[in-house]
Each structure stands twice: as C-alpha cells, then as structure tokens.
Design a protein around this motif. Sequence first.
Motif, PDB file in Angstrom:
ATOM      1  N   ASP A 137       6.592  -6.980   1.788  1.00 21.77           N
ATOM      2  CA  ASP A 137       5.279  -6.484   1.364  1.00 21.77           C
ATOM      3  C   ASP A 137       4.519  -5.882   2.540  1.00 21.77           C
ATOM      4  O   ASP A 137       3.865  -4.846   2.407  1.00 21.77           O
ATOM      5  CB  ASP A 137       4.463  -7.623   0.751  1.00 21.77           C
ATOM      6  CG  ASP A 137       4.979  -8.053  -0.609  1.00 21.77           C
ATOM      7  OD1 ASP A 137       5.783  -7.302  -1.208  1.00 21.77           O
ATOM      8  OD2 ASP A 137       4.579  -9.135  -1.083  1.00 21.77           O
ATOM      9  N   MET A 140       6.007  -2.545   3.340  1.00 20.84           N
ATOM     10  CA  MET A 140       5.704  -1.592   2.271  1.00 20.84           C
ATOM     11  C   MET A 140       4.276  -1.067   2.396  1.00 20.84           C
ATOM     12  O   MET A 140       4.031   0.144   2.343  1.00 20.84           O
ATOM     13  CB  MET A 140       5.899  -2.290   0.913  1.00 20.84           C
ATOM     14  CG  MET A 140       5.816  -1.387  -0.299  1.00 20.84           C
ATOM     15  SD  MET A 140       6.518  -2.201  -1.766  1.00 20.84           S
ATOM     16  CE  MET A 140       5.404  -3.625  -1.938  1.00 20.84           C
ATOM     17  N   PHE A 144       2.915   2.636   3.611  1.00 21.08           N
ATOM     18  CA  PHE A 144       2.095   3.352   2.626  1.00 21.08           C
ATOM     19  C   PHE A 144       0.821   3.894   3.283  1.00 21.08           C
ATOM     20  O   PHE A 144       0.489   5.077   3.177  1.00 21.08           O
ATOM     21  CB  PHE A 144       1.727   2.372   1.509  1.00 21.08           C
ATOM     22  CG  PHE A 144       1.618   2.982   0.138  1.00 21.08           C
ATOM     23  CD1 PHE A 144       1.463   4.337  -0.047  1.00 21.08           C
ATOM     24  CD2 PHE A 144       1.656   2.163  -0.977  1.00 21.08           C
ATOM     25  CE1 PHE A 144       1.347   4.878  -1.324  1.00 21.08           C
ATOM     26  CE2 PHE A 144       1.552   2.690  -2.258  1.00 21.08           C
ATOM     27  CZ  PHE A 144       1.397   4.056  -2.431  1.00 21.08           C
ATOM     28  N   LEU A 151       3.181   7.244  -4.304  1.00 23.66           N
ATOM     29  CA  LEU A 151       3.870   6.047  -4.786  1.00 23.66           C
ATOM     30  C   LEU A 151       5.340   6.355  -5.062  1.00 23.66           C
ATOM     31  O   LEU A 151       6.226   5.567  -4.705  1.00 23.66           O
ATOM     32  CB  LEU A 151       3.174   5.514  -6.046  1.00 23.66           C
ATOM     33  CG  LEU A 151       3.784   4.257  -6.682  1.00 23.66           C
ATOM     34  CD1 LEU A 151       3.863   3.113  -5.682  1.00 23.66           C
ATOM     35  CD2 LEU A 151       2.974   3.842  -7.911  1.00 23.66           C
ATOM     36  N   THR A 155       8.601   4.403  -3.345  1.00 23.08           N
ATOM     37  CA  THR A 155       9.592   3.628  -4.105  1.00 23.08           C
ATOM     38  C   THR A 155      10.984   4.249  -4.012  1.00 23.08           C
ATOM     39  O   THR A 155      11.986   3.536  -4.094  1.00 23.08           O
ATOM     40  CB  THR A 155       9.182   3.497  -5.584  1.00 23.08           C
ATOM     41  OG1 THR A 155       9.004   4.803  -6.154  1.00 23.08           O
ATOM     42  CG2 THR A 155       7.893   2.711  -5.718  1.00 23.08           C
ATOM     43  N   PHE A 207      12.956  -0.453  -0.106  1.00 18.72           N
ATOM     44  CA  PHE A 207      12.273  -1.521  -0.828  1.00 18.72           C
ATOM     45  C   PHE A 207      12.987  -1.756  -2.160  1.00 18.72           C
ATOM     46  O   PHE A 207      12.641  -1.159  -3.185  1.00 18.72           O
ATOM     47  CB  PHE A 207      10.802  -1.152  -1.057  1.00 18.72           C
ATOM     48  CG  PHE A 207      10.088  -0.800   0.225  1.00 18.72           C
ATOM     49  CD1 PHE A 207       9.859  -1.767   1.195  1.00 18.72           C
ATOM     50  CD2 PHE A 207       9.671   0.503   0.473  1.00 18.72           C
ATOM     51  CE1 PHE A 207       9.233  -1.453   2.387  1.00 18.72           C
ATOM     52  CE2 PHE A 207       9.034   0.833   1.652  1.00 18.72           C
ATOM     53  CZ  PHE A 207       8.813  -0.148   2.617  1.00 18.72           C
ATOM     54  N   ILE A 215      12.587  -0.448  -5.940  1.00 18.67           N
ATOM     55  CA  ILE A 215      11.489  -1.135  -6.618  1.00 18.67           C
ATOM     56  C   ILE A 215      10.761  -0.138  -7.518  1.00 18.67           C
ATOM     57  O   ILE A 215      10.631   1.044  -7.186  1.00 18.67           O
ATOM     58  CB  ILE A 215      10.521  -1.750  -5.578  1.00 18.67           C
ATOM     59  CG1 ILE A 215       9.529  -2.707  -6.261  1.00 18.67           C
ATOM     60  CG2 ILE A 215       9.806  -0.678  -4.771  1.00 18.67           C
ATOM     61  CD1 ILE A 215       8.708  -3.524  -5.274  1.00 18.67           C
ATOM     62  N   VAL A 220       5.204  -2.301  -7.759  1.00 23.50           N
ATOM     63  CA  VAL A 220       4.331  -2.124  -6.598  1.00 23.50           C
ATOM     64  C   VAL A 220       2.870  -2.277  -7.014  1.00 23.50           C
ATOM     65  O   VAL A 220       2.071  -2.919  -6.317  1.00 23.50           O
ATOM     66  CB  VAL A 220       4.554  -0.740  -5.947  1.00 23.50           C
ATOM     67  CG1 VAL A 220       3.573  -0.518  -4.793  1.00 23.50           C
ATOM     68  CG2 VAL A 220       5.988  -0.616  -5.444  1.00 23.50           C
ATOM     69  N   GLN A 221       2.492  -1.689  -8.149  1.00 21.81           N
ATOM     70  CA  GLN A 221       1.115  -1.814  -8.650  1.00 21.81           C
ATOM     71  C   GLN A 221       0.726  -3.278  -8.837  1.00 21.81           C
ATOM     72  O   GLN A 221      -0.351  -3.711  -8.392  1.00 21.81           O
ATOM     73  CB  GLN A 221       0.974  -1.062  -9.970  1.00 21.81           C
ATOM     74  CG  GLN A 221       1.065   0.444  -9.844  1.00 21.81           C
ATOM     75  CD  GLN A 221       1.167   1.129 -11.200  1.00 21.81           C
ATOM     76  OE1 GLN A 221       1.393   0.484 -12.221  1.00 21.81           O
ATOM     77  NE2 GLN A 221       1.011   2.445 -11.211  1.00 21.81           N
ATOM     78  N   ARG A 223       2.181  -5.973  -7.559  1.00 19.72           N
ATOM     79  CA  ARG A 223       2.225  -6.719  -6.297  1.00 19.72           C
ATOM     80  C   ARG A 223       0.964  -6.450  -5.482  1.00 19.72           C
ATOM     81  O   ARG A 223       0.371  -7.373  -4.902  1.00 19.72           O
ATOM     82  CB  ARG A 223       3.470  -6.309  -5.508  1.00 19.72           C
ATOM     83  CG  ARG A 223       3.753  -7.197  -4.306  1.00 19.72           C
ATOM     84  CD  ARG A 223       4.173  -8.569  -4.728  1.00 19.72           C
ATOM     85  NE  ARG A 223       4.266  -9.473  -3.602  1.00 19.72           N
ATOM     86  CZ  ARG A 223       3.926 -10.748  -3.636  1.00 19.72           C
ATOM     87  NH1 ARG A 223       3.468 -11.282  -4.757  1.00 19.72           N
ATOM     88  NH2 ARG A 223       4.049 -11.509  -2.567  1.00 19.72           N
ATOM     89  N   LEU A 224       0.551  -5.199  -5.411  1.00 20.54           N
ATOM     90  CA  LEU A 224      -0.636  -4.839  -4.635  1.00 20.54           C
ATOM     91  C   LEU A 224      -1.888  -5.473  -5.234  1.00 20.54           C
ATOM     92  O   LEU A 224      -2.737  -5.994  -4.500  1.00 20.54           O
ATOM     93  CB  LEU A 224      -0.779  -3.320  -4.583  1.00 20.54           C
ATOM     94  CG  LEU A 224      -1.942  -2.763  -3.761  1.00 20.54           C
ATOM     95  CD1 LEU A 224      -1.887  -3.273  -2.329  1.00 20.54           C
ATOM     96  CD2 LEU A 224      -1.927  -1.245  -3.782  1.00 20.54           C
ATOM     97  N   PRO A 239      -2.268   1.352  -5.879  1.00 21.32           N
ATOM     98  CA  PRO A 239      -1.506   1.950  -4.767  1.00 21.32           C
ATOM     99  C   PRO A 239      -2.095   3.228  -4.207  1.00 21.32           C
ATOM    100  O   PRO A 239      -2.099   3.426  -2.989  1.00 21.32           O
ATOM    101  CB  PRO A 239      -0.124   2.199  -5.396  1.00 21.32           C
ATOM    102  CG  PRO A 239       0.003   1.157  -6.440  1.00 21.32           C
ATOM    103  CD  PRO A 239      -1.380   1.002  -7.006  1.00 21.32           C
TER     104      PRO A 239
END
Length: 301
Positions: A137, A140, A144, A151, A155, A207, A215, A220-221, A223-224, A239
């Motif tokens: 994370d 990532m 970013f 995004l 990914t 990732f 991923i 990702v959305q 997780r963030l 993101p």
Amino acid sequence: MPSGALTEQVAAWLQRLAVERQASPHTIAAYRRDLDKLLGWAAERGLGQAADFDTEQMRSFVAQQHRAGLAPRSLQRLLSSCRSLFRDLRRQGELAHDPLAGVRGPKVRAKLPEVLDTDEAATLVEVPGDDALARRDRAMLELFYSSGLRLSELTGLRWEALDLTAGEVRVEGKGRKVRILPVGRFAVAALRAHAADRPMQPTDPVFPGRGGRPISPRAVQLRLANLAIRSGFPRHVHPHMLRHSFASHVLESSGDLRAVQELLGHADIATTQIYTHLDFQHLAKVYDAAHPRARRKPTAG
C-alpha cells in the motif's frame, strides 16, 4: 437499413475510433451512450442520415434533451460527441455542412477537482505497518502521488516499466501515448521494500491482486478509502485526488503549466489549466489572511 444510414455512420465512426485512434473501450462506450440519444431522436423524426440534419434541428435536439432533465455538463459532453461524429463524417466526405455550427449548450460552472494539502498527502501515503500488505500500500500510494499517474496506469503497471536506479517510470496513457515520468525518492524506497517481499519477473504486475493478476481499480478505491478512514480523514478520499494533488502541488511550487501538462499526459493544455484555479484559490486564502486591507473586521462581541 439502407447504406449510409445514420446508425451505420455512427457504427463506422466508432470502429474508426477503436482501430485508427486506438481509443479505449471506456471512451468508445461513452461516445456510444451519447450518440444513442441522437439516434433515438433522429428515428422519431424520420431523419435517416447525418446529411438530413440542420442547425435548427440540432438546436431542437439540445432543447429536448435539456427538457428531459439532462444536466448542463452532460449536455456539453453530448454536444462534444456529436461534433466529433460530424467532424469525422465531413472528413470522410459523407457530410457537406456542420449541423452544429453556432449551436451552444448551457454554460457549465467549472467544478474544481478535490485536492489534499501537502500535510494530508504525506499522512495518507505514509501507510503505517511493517507487513507485506502495508509495504504494498505504501509503494502504491507513494508512486501514485509521486508521479501523478492515472488509476488505470497504476493498476496496469509492470515491473519492466520501472527503473528504480534512474528514478523513472514508463507509462502508456490515453491513446496509447507513452511518457516517462520521474519517481521520487520516497516512492523509490517504498517500491524497493515492496519488491523485496516476493520473487518477481519483469512482466509481473507491480501491484498484483487476486490470482496474481493486476489489482483492480475498484480494489484500489476501496483500499484507499479504508486507509483514509484509519488515518482520521474527515472526508471521502478517492484515487484521483492523489493525481489532482500531485498536479496542484507541482504547479503551486513551480508555476510551470506546460511542464505539468506533460507530466499529466494532457493532450490539451486547457485541461491542465483547471489547476491554475486551484492555485489561485490558495493564493486568495493567503491574501485574505495576510493582507491588512483584506482581513475581515472582527465581529463585535
């Protein structure tokens, strides 16, 4: 359906977008949704091909969509889709005039992108923890924010696209345009730590998600959003806020709009100029707080 009918003209144009301009499936689907509105409206009026349209008819089309509740921003996008279709048909020799000449949609109030301030961005990307998930994370989010990736670019990234020694990443953006971006030292360190957790091949995703596949954007959305909540953020974080924050912070420090355009991969500098409004908002706040003739008078107690 007769040859040259509007439906066929639209289908042929979308095919040219996919093959010749290599537009993404997402872009083509958005154009198709817009042009389905035009096809439905034309069918109701017996208009069989683009050559049947004139300016008054297109004004009527826009007014009908507006009455149906289409928002100004969506109307502008619809007009843009129609303009792109008509422009292509004129190049193909299938249309001799521009049915949208002089047709304008309603004015759209510019919606400024949401950004994090520098302290918020640092808090978010410095993911706490010393397990493999935390290291992934951290890598990532650092990448970013460090490089302002989209995004989809994040990914889809493979290890072969990264040069951690040089501090560079190679990404393929919209229209398959390639750009080389700098990777900051914090992101390089985080990526090295992430890479040390597992054996990797150059073609492996940087990732990985389930099954070793890249991923997903949705993962990702989620997780963030979860990391932001854990860090005590009072608002929803998505993101693209990291990409917006990257652009805003670089522009604020450098004032170089053209460089920011190149870093973001924008084809048109007008797209990048929205970040100048964010910069002005920041300057206006500083001015209001600091200038003796701008400060608000204290209210009487």
